[in-house]
Design a protein around this motif. Structure first.
Motif, short mmCIF file in Angstrom:
data_model
loop_
_atom_site.label_atom_id
_atom_site.label_comp_id
_atom_site.label_asym_id
_atom_site.label_seq_id
_atom_site.Cartn_x
_atom_site.Cartn_y
_atom_site.Cartn_z
N VAL A 131 5.67 -18.32 -18.98
CA VAL A 131 7.02 -17.82 -18.73
C VAL A 131 7.92 -18.31 -19.86
CG1 VAL A 131 8.98 -17.79 -17.16
CG2 VAL A 131 6.65 -17.79 -16.24
N VAL A 132 8.53 -17.39 -20.59
CA VAL A 132 9.35 -17.76 -21.74
C VAL A 132 10.85 -17.61 -21.47
CG1 VAL A 132 7.53 -17.23 -23.40
CG2 VAL A 132 9.16 -15.44 -22.77
N ALA A 133 11.22 -16.88 -20.42
CA ALA A 133 12.64 -16.72 -20.09
C ALA A 133 12.75 -16.18 -18.67
CB ALA A 133 13.34 -15.77 -21.06
N ALA A 134 13.90 -16.47 -18.04
CA ALA A 134 14.16 -15.96 -16.69
C ALA A 134 15.66 -16.06 -16.43
CB ALA A 134 13.39 -16.77 -15.64
N ASN A 135 16.17 -15.15 -15.59
CA ASN A 135 17.56 -15.29 -15.18
C ASN A 135 17.62 -16.18 -13.93
OD1 ASN A 135 16.81 -13.64 -13.04
ND2 ASN A 135 18.02 -11.87 -13.69
N PRO A 136 18.83 -16.58 -13.50
CA PRO A 136 18.91 -17.51 -12.36
C PRO A 136 18.21 -17.02 -11.10
CG PRO A 136 21.02 -17.41 -13.50
CD PRO A 136 20.16 -16.35 -14.12
N ASP A 137 18.31 -15.71 -10.80
CA ASP A 137 17.65 -15.20 -9.60
C ASP A 137 16.13 -15.32 -9.72
OD1 ASP A 137 20.04 -14.60 -8.44
OD2 ASP A 137 19.96 -12.45 -8.82
N ALA A 138 15.59 -15.05 -10.91
CA ALA A 138 14.15 -15.16 -11.10
C ALA A 138 13.70 -16.60 -11.05
CB ALA A 138 13.74 -14.52 -12.43
N ARG A 139 14.51 -17.51 -11.60
CA ARG A 139 14.16 -18.94 -11.53
C ARG A 139 14.13 -19.41 -10.07
NH1 ARG A 139 17.20 -19.17 -16.39
NH2 ARG A 139 19.13 -19.73 -15.29
N ALA A 140 15.05 -18.90 -9.25
CA ALA A 140 15.05 -19.27 -7.84
C ALA A 140 13.84 -18.66 -7.13
CB ALA A 140 16.35 -18.79 -7.18
N LEU A 141 13.51 -17.42 -7.46
CA LEU A 141 12.38 -16.75 -6.83
C LEU A 141 11.06 -17.43 -7.19
CD1 LEU A 141 11.27 -14.30 -5.20
CD2 LEU A 141 11.21 -13.04 -7.37
N TYR A 142 10.89 -17.77 -8.48
CA TYR A 142 9.63 -18.33 -8.96
C TYR A 142 9.69 -19.86 -9.12
CZ TYR A 142 6.53 -14.39 -9.74
OH TYR A 142 5.66 -13.35 -9.55
N GLU A 143 10.64 -20.49 -8.46
CA GLU A 143 10.77 -21.94 -8.58
C GLU A 143 9.47 -22.69 -8.28
OE1 GLU A 143 11.55 -26.04 -7.27
OE2 GLU A 143 10.95 -24.35 -6.01
N PRO A 144 8.72 -22.32 -7.21
CA PRO A 144 7.46 -23.02 -6.97
C PRO A 144 6.45 -22.90 -8.11
CG PRO A 144 8.15 -21.83 -5.00
CD PRO A 144 9.04 -21.37 -6.12
N VAL A 145 6.49 -21.78 -8.83
CA VAL A 145 5.59 -21.60 -9.97
C VAL A 145 6.07 -22.41 -11.17
CG1 VAL A 145 4.57 -19.91 -11.56
CG2 VAL A 145 5.03 -19.27 -9.17
N LEU A 146 7.36 -22.33 -11.44
CA LEU A 146 7.92 -22.95 -12.64
C LEU A 146 7.91 -24.48 -12.58
CD1 LEU A 146 10.96 -20.56 -13.16
CD2 LEU A 146 8.77 -20.52 -14.37
N THR A 147 7.95 -25.04 -11.39
CA THR A 147 8.00 -26.50 -11.26
C THR A 147 6.67 -27.12 -10.87
OG1 THR A 147 8.69 -26.33 -8.93
CG2 THR A 147 10.43 -26.41 -10.60
N ASP A 148 5.65 -26.31 -10.63
CA ASP A 148 4.35 -26.85 -10.23
C ASP A 148 3.69 -27.57 -11.40
OD1 ASP A 148 1.38 -26.89 -9.65
OD2 ASP A 148 2.09 -25.96 -7.80
#
Length: 294
Positions: A131-148
């Protein structure tokens, strides 16, 4: 990857799944192969048995577009499989002289502003599933992926290395198969991409689930579909996604998610956006207090 083995295994697995009846071939008596024989493919494609045998041994050098298309028709390849065969044929030629791309490209500020301005979850990944970029809504949606910690910002690692993936993606089996098929498509398009090869090697070494799917030689275009997500904060979501290419940045792909109007998923997606906005406001307030008291 061994290019000849890749070509050979791909054609063999496609040939094995086609019955003579489906190919319009009359076949009698006992057969030792589950699908078509090599000579049956050659006959239907209008080429000699020796030529097709050479191709299926992995030698696609100099094979014409017409022959590739005839083989694709005979084997009933879909669009993604046919494109993959052409990619493999192109990779069989001599390496082209081109300017090497930077190993890591910085995401342009103007493009990030565009992503942030979109009112639905939008995120961008590369061919290595980073993942190279995301808007705030996408970061909230994919938070479990991005922080795992097992994923390290990579959707393929999340699916195959993190136990949380089977909860986050209720359709885990389909998601896993789709990721492998997409990676194999990218590998056919970019056979000399070292970072992509390293990722595939890592996944194959550490995951039996990945190895089994990789051996199937399935390919696909990841363009549109339905994604079901179980989010830890808002519950179950059913979202339609659309994929978009960047002509100026062919290594990146953007995905946008929407929910059906009036559906529970739309309400939960709106709630998730509100939670993300509240968290951002809280962070901003905390930062402001720290700066004024310091």
């Amino acid at each position: 990857m061994d290019h000849r083995a890749e070509v050979s295994d791909f054609l063999r697995t496609r040939r094995d799944r086609i019955t003579p009846a489906r190919a319009g071939i009359l076949a009698g008596g006992r057969r030792r192969v589950p699908g078509l024989r090599r000579e049956e493919v050659a006959m239907s494609a209008g080429i000699s048995v020796e030529y097709y045998a050479r191709i299926e041994r992995g030698d696609l050098r100099g094979v014409s577009v017409e022959v590739l298309e005839a083989i694709a028709r005979t084997l009933h390849l879909d669009e993604a499989e046919s494109d993959h065969l052409h990619d493999l044929a192109e990779a069989a030629g001599p390496p082209t002289r081109r300017r090497p791309r930077p190993a890591q490209q910085a995401f342009p500020e103007s493009l990030q502003r565009f992503v942030d301005a979109v009112s639905v979850p939008v995120w961008v990944r590369d061919r290595r599933m980073d993942v190279v970029a995301a808007n705030p809504d996408a970061r909230a949606l994919y938070e479990p992926v991005l922080t795992d910690p097992a994923a390290r910002g990579n959707t393929a690692r999340f699916v195959f290395f993190s136990p949380a993936a089977r909860i986050f993606f209720p359709d885990w089996e389909d998601n896993a198969s789709g990721i492998v098929a997409t990676l194999r498509t990218y590998a056919g398009q970019s056979p000399r991409d070292r970072r992509l090869s390293d990722l595939i090697g890592e996944l194959a070494t550490r995951s039996d689930d990945f190895r089994v799917r990789w051996a199937a030689h399935d390919v696909r275009h990841h363009r549109t579909g339905i994604k079901r997500i179980h989010h830890p904060e808002v519950g179950d979501l059913e979202l339609a996604y659309e994929a978009m290419d960047f002509p100026a940045h062919p290594d990146w792909f953007m995905f946008g998610y929407t929910a059906a109007p009036g559906s529970p998923s739309e309400e939960r997606l709106r709630l998730l956006g509100s939670l993300a906005e509240g968290a951002a406001d809280a962070d901003a307030s905390g930062t402001l207090r720290s700066s004024t008291t310091g």
